[in-house]
Design a protein around this motif. Structure first.
Motif, PDB file in Angstrom:
ATOM      1  N   LYS A  46      60.345 -20.865 -11.555  1.00 58.30           N
ATOM      2  CA  LYS A  46      60.885 -20.549 -10.754  1.00 58.30           C
ATOM      3  C   LYS A  46      62.379 -21.825 -10.473  1.00 58.30           C
ATOM      4  O   LYS A  46      62.186 -22.603 -10.893  1.00 58.30           O
ATOM      5  CB  LYS A  46      60.368 -21.077  -9.682  1.00 58.30           C
ATOM      6  CG  LYS A  46      60.527 -21.884  -8.332  1.00 58.30           C
ATOM      7  CD  LYS A  46      59.037 -22.297  -7.571  1.00 58.30           C
ATOM      8  CE  LYS A  46      60.334 -22.916  -5.773  1.00 58.30           C
ATOM      9  NZ  LYS A  46      61.006 -21.943  -5.283  1.00 58.30           N
ATOM     10  N   GLY A  47      63.605 -20.946  -9.599  1.00 63.68           N
ATOM     11  CA  GLY A  47      64.940 -21.642  -9.708  1.00 63.68           C
ATOM     12  C   GLY A  47      65.160 -21.823  -8.179  1.00 63.68           C
ATOM     13  O   GLY A  47      65.033 -21.260  -7.273  1.00 63.68           O
ATOM     14  N   ALA A  66      64.983 -18.584  -6.426  1.00 62.61           N
ATOM     15  CA  ALA A  66      64.397 -17.414  -7.083  1.00 62.61           C
ATOM     16  C   ALA A  66      63.007 -17.306  -8.155  1.00 62.61           C
ATOM     17  O   ALA A  66      63.106 -18.941  -8.035  1.00 62.61           O
ATOM     18  CB  ALA A  66      65.576 -16.941  -8.415  1.00 62.61           C
ATOM     19  N   LEU A  67      62.639 -17.005  -8.074  1.00 63.22           N
ATOM     20  CA  LEU A  67      60.881 -16.384  -8.685  1.00 63.22           C
ATOM     21  C   LEU A  67      61.189 -15.569  -9.837  1.00 63.22           C
ATOM     22  O   LEU A  67      60.734 -14.390  -9.024  1.00 63.22           O
ATOM     23  CB  LEU A  67      59.971 -16.747  -7.531  1.00 63.22           C
ATOM     24  CG  LEU A  67      58.607 -16.551  -8.142  1.00 63.22           C
ATOM     25  CD1 LEU A  67      58.506 -17.819  -8.637  1.00 63.22           C
ATOM     26  CD2 LEU A  67      57.845 -16.193  -7.153  1.00 63.22           C
ATOM     27  N   TYR A  68      60.111 -15.398 -10.761  1.00 64.26           N
ATOM     28  CA  TYR A  68      59.844 -14.605 -12.159  1.00 64.26           C
ATOM     29  C   TYR A  68      58.645 -15.316 -12.215  1.00 64.26           C
ATOM     30  O   TYR A  68      57.780 -16.246 -12.747  1.00 64.26           O
ATOM     31  CB  TYR A  68      61.221 -14.000 -13.184  1.00 64.26           C
ATOM     32  CG  TYR A  68      60.483 -13.642 -13.857  1.00 64.26           C
ATOM     33  CD1 TYR A  68      60.598 -12.055 -13.157  1.00 64.26           C
ATOM     34  CD2 TYR A  68      60.429 -13.494 -14.747  1.00 64.26           C
ATOM     35  CE1 TYR A  68      60.925 -11.020 -14.790  1.00 64.26           C
ATOM     36  CE2 TYR A  68      59.627 -12.679 -15.679  1.00 64.26           C
ATOM     37  CZ  TYR A  68      60.017 -11.626 -15.810  1.00 64.26           C
ATOM     38  OH  TYR A  68      59.558 -10.347 -16.652  1.00 64.26           O
ATOM     39  N   LYS A  69      57.979 -13.818 -12.527  1.00 62.43           N
ATOM     40  CA  LYS A  69      56.466 -13.737 -12.987  1.00 62.43           C
ATOM     41  C   LYS A  69      55.970 -13.663 -13.541  1.00 62.43           C
ATOM     42  O   LYS A  69      55.961 -11.584 -13.281  1.00 62.43           O
ATOM     43  CB  LYS A  69      55.580 -14.413 -11.571  1.00 62.43           C
ATOM     44  CG  LYS A  69      53.645 -15.008 -12.828  1.00 62.43           C
ATOM     45  CD  LYS A  69      53.678 -15.192 -12.082  1.00 62.43           C
ATOM     46  CE  LYS A  69      51.442 -16.163 -11.857  1.00 62.43           C
ATOM     47  NZ  LYS A  69      50.900 -15.193 -12.593  1.00 62.43           N
ATOM     48  N   ALA A  85      56.049 -11.144 -10.027  1.00 63.91           N
ATOM     49  CA  ALA A  85      56.559 -11.839  -9.151  1.00 63.91           C
ATOM     50  C   ALA A  85      58.682 -11.515  -9.474  1.00 63.91           C
ATOM     51  O   ALA A  85      58.436 -11.791 -10.600  1.00 63.91           O
ATOM     52  CB  ALA A  85      55.856 -12.660  -9.022  1.00 63.91           C
ATOM     53  N   GLN A  86      58.907 -11.198  -8.700  1.00 64.97           N
ATOM     54  CA  GLN A  86      59.806 -10.943  -8.870  1.00 64.97           C
ATOM     55  C   GLN A  86      60.782 -11.536  -7.279  1.00 64.97           C
ATOM     56  O   GLN A  86      61.375 -10.493  -6.879  1.00 64.97           O
ATOM     57  CB  GLN A  86      60.281  -9.789  -9.366  1.00 64.97           C
ATOM     58  CG  GLN A  86      62.515  -9.938  -9.586  1.00 64.97           C
ATOM     59  CD  GLN A  86      62.745  -8.607 -11.144  1.00 64.97           C
ATOM     60  OE1 GLN A  86      62.058  -8.443 -11.915  1.00 64.97           O
ATOM     61  NE2 GLN A  86      63.527  -8.461 -10.741  1.00 64.97           N
TER      62      GLN A  86
END
Length: 246
Positions: A46-47, A66-69, A85-86
């Protein structure tokens, strides 16, 4: 191509507001990474970047979140890594100051790309009035309200547009010399009940670690009143990040 259009739009909006100054007043960068292995393999990133400008006639705010999983899931008996998750949210707001206090006229724009929301994109533009409702030694509440317009496209290619009223508020309370609570809330309410009303909320507690470095724990809610079939109306994110203030 979509990312190129998004980057171009963001650059144009930021350039329009920042032409009056060479450097931002403040920049806040937060980053959180969680990785697990063994019985469960997953990676989360997460940024968030927030830039504020305080100029003679304008007060500007830019934000990128932004979120990436990625998780290891079992498909037909075989473990595979899949993105679960994106999300990308970009916004810009410029407030034209009306006096020496806090009242201003604002112009706002945002763009959301959430891969698993059922929407290809969601975008909003709005104008209106902003002010401070109250301010004490350890707290304040700012708000803005005004008409706007939303655009979105579902993953199936269905495009929708609607007039909305945008209402946003920012509350901050200093818990101590080194800790504070913040609450951000915004809603873009459609005039027609058949159209989507979108609400975002972030509740956070942050504590200073040393110098300009802090730790932040946040709970974020995004709710859409109307979503494509087989999609949930509400998404939530719990995050712990390190925050650095420039």
């Amino acid at each position: 191509m979509k990312l190129f259009k998004l980057a171009s739009l963001s650059c144009m909006v930021c350039a329009a507001f920042s032409a009056q100054a060479a450097e931002p007043s403040t920049a806040e960068v937060e980053l959180g990474v969680i990785a697990t292995s063994g019985n469960t393999d997953s990676t989360s990133l997460k940024g968030k970047v927030t830039i504020n400008q305080e100029l003679e006639n304008w007060k500007n705010n830019y934000q990128l979140d932004a979120l990436y999983k990625k998780d290891e899931v079992e498909v037909d008996g075989v473990d595979e890594e899949q993105t679960t998750a994106q999300k990308l949210f970009v916004s810009a707001q410029g407030d034209y100051k009306l006096n020496q206090e806090h009242s201003a006229l604002f112009v706002y724009g945002s763009y959301t790309d959430d891969r698993f929301s059922g929407f290809e994109y969601q975008s909003t533009v709005a104008v209106g009035y902003s002010d401070q409702l109250f301010s004490t030694d350890n707290s304040f509440l700012n708000y803005n309200i005004g008409p706007g317009y939303t655009f979105n496209e579902t993953d199936d290619g269905e495009k929708n547009e609607a007039a909305v009223v945008r209402l946003a508020a920012e509350y901050q309370y200093e818990l101590s010399e080194n800790a504070k609570f913040t609450q951000l809330l915004s809603t873009e309410a459609a005039f027609d009940s058949d159209n989507n009303t979108r609400t975002r909320s972030e509740s956070a507690v942050s504590a200073n670690l040393m110098g300009n470095l802090s730790m932040k724990a946040a709970y974020t809610i995004v709710h859409n009143s109307e979503v494509p079939a087989d999609n949930e109306n509400t998404d939530t994110t719990t995050s712990i990040t390190l925050v650095y203030l420039f």
